[in-house]
Motif scaffolding. Structure first.
Motif, PDB file in Angstrom:
ATOM      1  N   TYR A   1       0.830  -1.209   0.000  1.00  0.00           N
ATOM      2  CA  TYR A   1       0.000   0.000   0.000  1.00  0.00           C
ATOM      3  C   TYR A   1       0.866   1.261   0.000  1.00  0.00           C
ATOM      4  O   TYR A   1       0.565   2.231  -0.707  1.00  0.00           O
ATOM      5  N   ALA A   2       1.948   1.258   0.789  1.00  0.00           N
ATOM      6  CA  ALA A   2       2.831   2.422   0.809  1.00  0.00           C
ATOM      7  C   ALA A   2       3.485   2.637  -0.553  1.00  0.00           C
ATOM      8  O   ALA A   2       3.655   3.778  -0.996  1.00  0.00           O
ATOM      9  N   ALA A   3       3.849   1.551  -1.229  1.00  0.00           N
ATOM     10  CA  ALA A   3       4.440   1.680  -2.564  1.00  0.00           C
ATOM     11  C   ALA A   3       3.432   2.245  -3.556  1.00  0.00           C
ATOM     12  O   ALA A   3       3.767   3.104  -4.384  1.00  0.00           O
ATOM     13  N   LEU A   4       2.191   1.769  -3.487  1.00  0.00           N
ATOM     14  CA  LEU A   4       1.161   2.294  -4.381  1.00  0.00           C
ATOM     15  C   LEU A   4       0.874   3.765  -4.090  1.00  0.00           C
ATOM     16  O   LEU A   4       0.628   4.553  -5.004  1.00  0.00           O
ATOM     17  N   ALA A   5       0.911   4.145  -2.816  1.00  0.00           N
ATOM     18  CA  ALA A   5       0.599   5.520  -2.439  1.00  0.00           C
ATOM     19  C   ALA A   5       1.673   6.504  -2.879  1.00  0.00           C
ATOM     20  O   ALA A   5       1.385   7.678  -3.131  1.00  0.00           O
ATOM     21  N   THR A   6       2.921   6.043  -2.981  1.00  0.00           N
ATOM     22  CA  THR A   6       4.026   6.949  -3.339  1.00  0.00           C
ATOM     23  C   THR A   6       4.531   6.719  -4.752  1.00  0.00           C
ATOM     24  O   THR A   6       5.585   7.233  -5.107  1.00  0.00           O
TER      25      THR A   6
ATOM     26  N   GLY B   1       9.520  12.863  -2.418  1.00  0.00           N
ATOM     27  CA  GLY B   1      10.854  12.450  -1.993  1.00  0.00           C
ATOM     28  C   GLY B   1      10.998  12.439  -0.477  1.00  0.00           C
ATOM     29  O   GLY B   1      11.607  11.523   0.096  1.00  0.00           O
ATOM     30  N   LEU B   2      10.409  13.441   0.193  1.00  0.00           N
ATOM     31  CA  LEU B   2      10.470  13.495   1.650  1.00  0.00           C
ATOM     32  C   LEU B   2       9.697  12.335   2.272  1.00  0.00           C
ATOM     33  O   LEU B   2      10.161  11.701   3.230  1.00  0.00           O
ATOM     34  N   VAL B   3       8.521  12.043   1.708  1.00  0.00           N
ATOM     35  CA  VAL B   3       7.705  10.947   2.240  1.00  0.00           C
ATOM     36  C   VAL B   3       8.439   9.618   2.077  1.00  0.00           C
ATOM     37  O   VAL B   3       8.477   8.788   3.003  1.00  0.00           O
ATOM     38  N   ARG B   4       9.041   9.398   0.923  1.00  0.00           N
ATOM     39  CA  ARG B   4       9.778   8.154   0.705  1.00  0.00           C
ATOM     40  C   ARG B   4      10.956   8.036   1.670  1.00  0.00           C
ATOM     41  O   ARG B   4      11.260   6.942   2.161  1.00  0.00           O
ATOM     42  N   SER B   5      11.613   9.155   1.946  1.00  0.00           N
ATOM     43  CA  SER B   5      12.741   9.119   2.883  1.00  0.00           C
ATOM     44  C   SER B   5      12.272   8.790   4.295  1.00  0.00           C
ATOM     45  O   SER B   5      12.908   8.009   5.015  1.00  0.00           O
ATOM     46  N   VAL B   6      11.135   9.373   4.701  1.00  0.00           N
ATOM     47  CA  VAL B   6      10.602   9.095   6.037  1.00  0.00           C
ATOM     48  C   VAL B   6      10.206   7.634   6.163  1.00  0.00           C
ATOM     49  O   VAL B   6      10.417   7.001   7.207  1.00  0.00           O
ATOM     50  N   PHE B   7       9.644   7.066   5.102  1.00  0.00           N
ATOM     51  CA  PHE B   7       9.241   5.659   5.130  1.00  0.00           C
ATOM     52  C   PHE B   7      10.437   4.737   5.377  1.00  0.00           C
ATOM     53  O   PHE B   7      10.275   3.653   5.946  1.00  0.00           O
ATOM     54  N   LEU B   8      11.619   5.135   4.960  1.00  0.00           N
ATOM     55  CA  LEU B   8      12.788   4.272   5.066  1.00  0.00           C
ATOM     56  C   LEU B   8      13.493   4.368   6.418  1.00  0.00           C
ATOM     57  O   LEU B   8      14.404   3.582   6.692  1.00  0.00           O
ATOM     58  N   ILE B   9      13.086   5.311   7.265  1.00  0.00           N
ATOM     59  CA  ILE B   9      13.784   5.500   8.537  1.00  0.00           C
ATOM     60  C   ILE B   9      13.797   4.238   9.393  1.00  0.00           C
ATOM     61  O   ILE B   9      14.848   3.838   9.902  1.00  0.00           O
TER      62      ILE B   9
END
Length: 303
Positions: free
Chosen positions: A97-102, A110-118
């Motif tokens: 779901y996170a992959a589909l959302a981004t 880019g910021l959202v993807r970086s936060v997801f990887l923390i």
């Protein structure tokens, strides 16, 4: 037409010679320790015989029998398998779901993807210590619950500890599924999306018949790797609950560590480690049998 020169034996075997350094390295770091581990598992090796371990009493398969009948191995086995399966089942939909959302472009992607990887890039030591501190009886989690009228919960021991282990593992592991699913989405051709839009396909139909087929292989591989990681994750349970771990969260890695370095029964610990290796190899074997691996050699075969 010039005659084709036949390759010599040395030329035909050249790829094998190129693999020799890797094969030697694998033999030194995997095969040799495995053989020694099998030998130790058949010895009565403990704190009294470790000084001359080569001459320790040979007990054959007694360590394996005692591991099943006289220890908590079956309970730890059930905890490990259920923990791995539940963690994988929860992380897969979250990651997809996170992959589909981004996937599509939007402001701040880019910021959202970086936060997801923390959670994924943080070392296990940091994750375990962070959650261990917050879940203490006087930690911030119970303080927040107390503010809304919920009584304090003993998170790190008792029945709640098992679900704490799963929750922390899910928090730390779902970005891996997200990365694999995002990689699969990048392989979807733009023409496929355009064709689905021209046909007027609704979002669910597009998701099921256009996008999910591209995600099948990477998500299946991610499930395998994630399950193996969950089964073999020692550091998180060790940092959250210590050793010996409470019965509710006693998993195979912590049981092997406790048997080997707390009880100092090294032969029994080696036997349990071999049983853990067999458990980890099982899903890998099933996966390799379920998929068709392309060897790249089509000569003589039908297309």
């Amino acid at each position: 037409m010039p005659a084709t020169r036949r390759r010599t034996v040395s030329e035909r075997n050249r790829p094998l010679w190129l693999l020799t350094p890797g094969a030697v390295l694998i033999g030194l770091i995997i095969v040799v320790p495995l053989v020694i581990g099998v030998y130790i598992a058949m010895l009565q090796l403990d704190q009294y015989t470790i000084r001359k371990w080569i001459s320790a009493p040979f007990v054959g398969l007694n360590n394996f029998v005692e591991a099943f009948t006289g220890t908590d191995l079956l309970h730890a086995l059930w905890n490990s398998v259920s923990f791995a399966v539940i963690s994988t089942v929860i992380t897969v939909p979250i990651g997809v779901y996170a992959a589909l959302a981004t996937q599509n472009r939007f402001r701040g992607r880019g910021l959202v993807r970086s936060v997801f990887l923390i959670p994924y890039v943080l070392p296990s030591f940091v994750v375990g210590t962070f959650w261990h501190t917050m879940l203490q009886p006087d930690g911030i989690v119970n303080k927040i619950l107390g503010e809304v009228g919920i009584p304090a919960v003993h998170w790190l021991y008792g029945p709640a500890s098992y679900w704490v282990l799963i929750a922390v593992e899910v928090w730390a592991a779902w970005p891996f599924i997200y990365l694999m699913a995002l990689a699969g989405l990048q392989s979807v051709d733009a023409e496929v999306h355009e064709a689905a839009a021209l046909d007027g396909a609704p979002w669910w139909t597009k998701l099921r018949y256009v996008i999910f087929p591209y995600l099948k292989a990477p998500v299946a591989l991610a499930c395998l790797i994630a399950t193996l990681h969950h089964l073999n994750n020692f550091s998180l349970a060790f940092l959250l609950f210590g050793v010996p771990a409470p019965t509710d969260v006693q998993i195979l890695p912590t049981l092997v560590y406790s048997m080997s370095f707390t009880s100092l029964r090294f032969g029994m610990g080696a036997a349990m480690a071999l049983l853990s290796l067999a458990l980890i190899a099982l899903p890998l074997f099933i996966y390799l049998r379920a998929v068709r691996l392309d060897t790249g050699n089509d000569s003589g075969g039908k297309r």
